[in-house]
Enzyme design. Structure first.
Site, PDB file in Angstrom:
ATOM      1  N   SER A 129      32.057  33.995  31.251  1.00 34.67           N
ATOM      2  CA  SER A 129      33.564  34.187  31.012  1.00 34.67           C
ATOM      3  C   SER A 129      33.729  33.542  30.010  1.00 34.67           C
ATOM      4  O   SER A 129      32.977  32.497  29.351  1.00 34.67           O
ATOM      5  CB  SER A 129      34.428  33.421  32.256  1.00 34.67           C
ATOM      6  OG  SER A 129      35.666  33.500  32.012  1.00 34.67           O
ATOM      7  N   LYS A 184      32.663  34.330  39.835  1.00 33.45           N
ATOM      8  CA  LYS A 184      33.108  34.939  38.734  1.00 33.45           C
ATOM      9  C   LYS A 184      34.289  35.787  38.987  1.00 33.45           C
ATOM     10  O   LYS A 184      35.297  36.000  38.452  1.00 33.45           O
ATOM     11  CB  LYS A 184      31.999  35.473  37.772  1.00 33.45           C
ATOM     12  CG  LYS A 184      32.572  36.388  36.873  1.00 33.45           C
ATOM     13  CD  LYS A 184      33.193  35.774  35.505  1.00 33.45           C
ATOM     14  CE  LYS A 184      33.241  36.370  34.351  1.00 33.45           C
ATOM     15  NZ  LYS A 184      33.881  37.639  34.269  1.00 33.45           N
ATOM     16  N   HIS A 187      36.994  33.605  39.788  1.00 31.21           N
ATOM     17  CA  HIS A 187      37.501  33.137  38.583  1.00 31.21           C
ATOM     18  C   HIS A 187      38.478  34.079  37.989  1.00 31.21           C
ATOM     19  O   HIS A 187      39.713  33.959  37.507  1.00 31.21           O
ATOM     20  CB  HIS A 187      36.421  32.871  37.690  1.00 31.21           C
ATOM     21  CG  HIS A 187      36.814  32.770  36.105  1.00 31.21           C
ATOM     22  ND1 HIS A 187      37.102  33.964  35.228  1.00 31.21           N
ATOM     23  CD2 HIS A 187      36.945  31.848  35.460  1.00 31.21           C
ATOM     24  CE1 HIS A 187      37.358  33.823  34.153  1.00 31.21           C
ATOM     25  NE2 HIS A 187      37.467  32.457  34.152  1.00 31.21           N
ATOM     26  N   ASN A 188      37.944  35.530  38.157  1.00 33.50           N
ATOM     27  CA  ASN A 188      38.727  36.459  37.389  1.00 33.50           C
ATOM     28  C   ASN A 188      40.274  36.701  38.378  1.00 33.50           C
ATOM     29  O   ASN A 188      41.270  36.999  37.756  1.00 33.50           O
ATOM     30  CB  ASN A 188      38.187  37.838  37.313  1.00 33.50           C
ATOM     31  CG  ASN A 188      37.123  37.862  36.136  1.00 33.50           C
ATOM     32  OD1 ASN A 188      36.701  36.767  35.752  1.00 33.50           O
ATOM     33  ND2 ASN A 188      36.875  39.012  35.782  1.00 33.50           N
ATOM     34  N   GLU A 191      42.640  34.266  37.383  1.00 36.22           N
ATOM     35  CA  GLU A 191      43.053  34.459  36.145  1.00 36.22           C
ATOM     36  C   GLU A 191      44.288  35.534  36.309  1.00 36.22           C
ATOM     37  O   GLU A 191      45.036  35.392  35.467  1.00 36.22           O
ATOM     38  CB  GLU A 191      41.988  35.108  35.179  1.00 36.22           C
ATOM     39  CG  GLU A 191      42.175  35.606  33.919  1.00 36.22           C
ATOM     40  CD  GLU A 191      40.999  36.340  33.382  1.00 36.22           C
ATOM     41  OE1 GLU A 191      41.211  37.354  32.649  1.00 36.22           O
ATOM     42  OE2 GLU A 191      39.765  35.955  33.348  1.00 36.22           O
TER      43      GLU A 191
END
Length: 483
Positions: A129, A184, A187-188, A191
């Site tokens: 990222s 991940k 995480h997105n 986000e």
């Protein structure tokens, strides 16, 4: 001829920048691209004079690598990854390592790890990222897969990763098989939530308070000096202050339809599969879907009405309320994200290092912020923490923000300004802090129409009962499902 420390397949922007990052940290890198001319173009341009070995076939590429070979794929998620795995496997030896650095869906990584290991090789699925700039200067790297592969790639990954202010690399081993890509993905998802909440704050400032872009730019500049200090607040500040060569404020020229690549949707689906209330990220995904209905919304705006309320209170005080509401909602988003990772670790037998994950997100990545240091502290104090809201720091922060948070929610409703992510964050908080929810009535309804049974407060958990509500339903009960 000297051999390369690592090889990278795929020379789009992320791939090229990672190659240059690795080379700048002292590693020799071999590169290959399916369109071979891109290799030569790269060697004659950005890679000129550097310790980068260009190759023109898979055979040449694999032969150029030191043992154990470390091959990183930066290709489009999906079939292309499987195709390249099958392409390189015949040229590898036992113990060699294939690394997928794309945005692959974690079930694919679970499957690929098993497949590659069955061939005597090792596999890593890693989230990367930070976008183009992060890839070049230091991304956040989230590797998972074959544990035996970690020691071989650790020196490279930790050297090219972003570093925290105290010199710690934003890269650590996440867990087995698909754990790296799952983290991940979360995480997105976070986000998506952070971006949506900032956008809701922007709309309230613009539409509700009538603030100019310059005024909002100044507010976000100030907020980036406090507890909201983060990459997304920083770039929002820059966007709101940006003018083109003709003096136009570019933000006002951009069509209000948002795109998405699917990782937020994957996060919401994973939450549904695992029975976790990831309400905020779900609303962020649906908000993008609603924004995409531009023509429908344009038509509806001429037919449907809402309140015509002017903001009458103290604008400066309300901007401070917005700051607190955004901060509290952000805490909820991370609490839900960690709740999902906790459930996934249990489901897939992953040994996730929750504090280490927060550390990996402190630099290089899109959701990097000072806030993440507090999450690491929370899990350092209690590695078995059930929910971030139960940590003293976060509990006190949310309690302090509550009055402002509720004022923002009420004002948004009164003015008819949508704040789905921040609103659902507050609803989740209120639901989570209630010892008793109305699910007793819901369970009675299910038992009434479908004989789905229920548990009783005066009996041990795990005992199920059925009531013949109508007097002619019989005593047969249906199976039940507990999320």
């Amino acid at each position: 001829m000297a051999k390369a420390d690592i090889g990278l397949v795929g020379q789009a922007v992320m791939g090229e920048n990672l190659i240059l990052n690795m080379e700048s940290k002292g590693f020799t890198v071999a590169c290959f691209n399916r369109t071979v001319s891109k290799v030569d173009d790269f060697l004659n341009d950005r890679a000129k004079g550097k310790n980068i070995i260009g190759t023109h076939s898979i055979e040449e590429f694999c032969a150029a690598l030191e043992r154990p070979r470390k091959i990183m794929l930066m290709v489009k998620a999906g079939a292309a990854v499987d195709a390249f795995i099958d392409m390189v496997l015949p040229h590898l030896e036992d113990g060699d390592i294939i690394i997928d650095g794309g945005n692959s869906h974690f079930p694919d990584t679970i499957r690929r790890t098993e497949y590659v290991e069955s061939k005597g090789k090792l596999y890593i699925g890693t989230g990367v990222s930070g976008g183009e700039e992060g890839a070049l200067l230091g991304p956040s790297i989230m590797p998972g897969g074959s544990p035996k592969a970690w020691e071989s790639v650790k020196p490279i990954f930790q050297k090219i990763a972003a570093q925290t202010d105290d010199g710690q690399p934003c890269c650590e081993w996440v867990g087995e098989n698909g754990a790296g890509h799952f983290v991940k993905m979360v995480h997105n998802g976070i986000e998506y939530g952070d971006m949506q909440m900032i956008c809701e704050t922007y709309q309230m400032m613009k539409e509700g308070l009538g603030m100019s872009n310059k005024e909002m730019h100044e507010v976000f500049t100030e907020w980036n000096e406090g507890e909201l200090d983060s990459y997304l607040i920083e770039i929002t500040r820059d966007i709101l202050g940006y003018k083109d060569e003709d003096g136009n404020e570019v933000i006002d020229l951009i069509l209000d339809t948002a795109g998405q690549k699917g990782t937020g949707k994957w996060t919401a689906i994973a939450a549904l599969d695992l029975g976790q209330p990831l309400t905020l990220i779900g609303e962020a995904v649906f908000s993008r879907c609603l924004s995409a209905l531009k023509d429908e919304r344009s038509g509806a705006s001429k037919i449907l009405s809402g309140p015509k309320v002017q903001f009458q209170a103290d604008k400066k005080a309300f901007v401070n309320d917005l700051r607190q509401a955004l901060y509290a909602s952000k805490i909820i988003s991370y609490a839900q994200g960690y709740q999902l990772m906790r459930a996934a670790a249990k489901e897939y037998n992953w040994n996730l290092n929750n504090g280490g994950i927060a550390l990996m997100w402190r630099g290089g990545c899109i959701i990097r912020s000072v806030f993440l240091g507090k999450i690491k502290d929370a899990f350092d104090k209690n590695p078995d923490l059930e929910n971030l809201l139960l940590d003293a720091f976060f509990r006190e922060a949310v309690e302090a923000a509550q009055p402002a948070w509720r004022r923002v929610a009420m004002t948004a409703i009164e003015m008819g300004i949508p704040m789905p992510a921040m609103g659902t964050a507050l609803a989740f908080y209120d639901g989570y802090r209630h010892e008793r929810l109305p699910a007793n009535l819901l369970q009675a309804q299910r038992d009434y129409f479908g004989a789905h049974t229920y548990e009783r407060v005066d009996k041990p958990r795990g005992e199920f009962f059925h009531t013949n509500w109508t007097g002619h339903g019989g005593s047969t009960a249906a199976s039940t499902y507990i999320a």
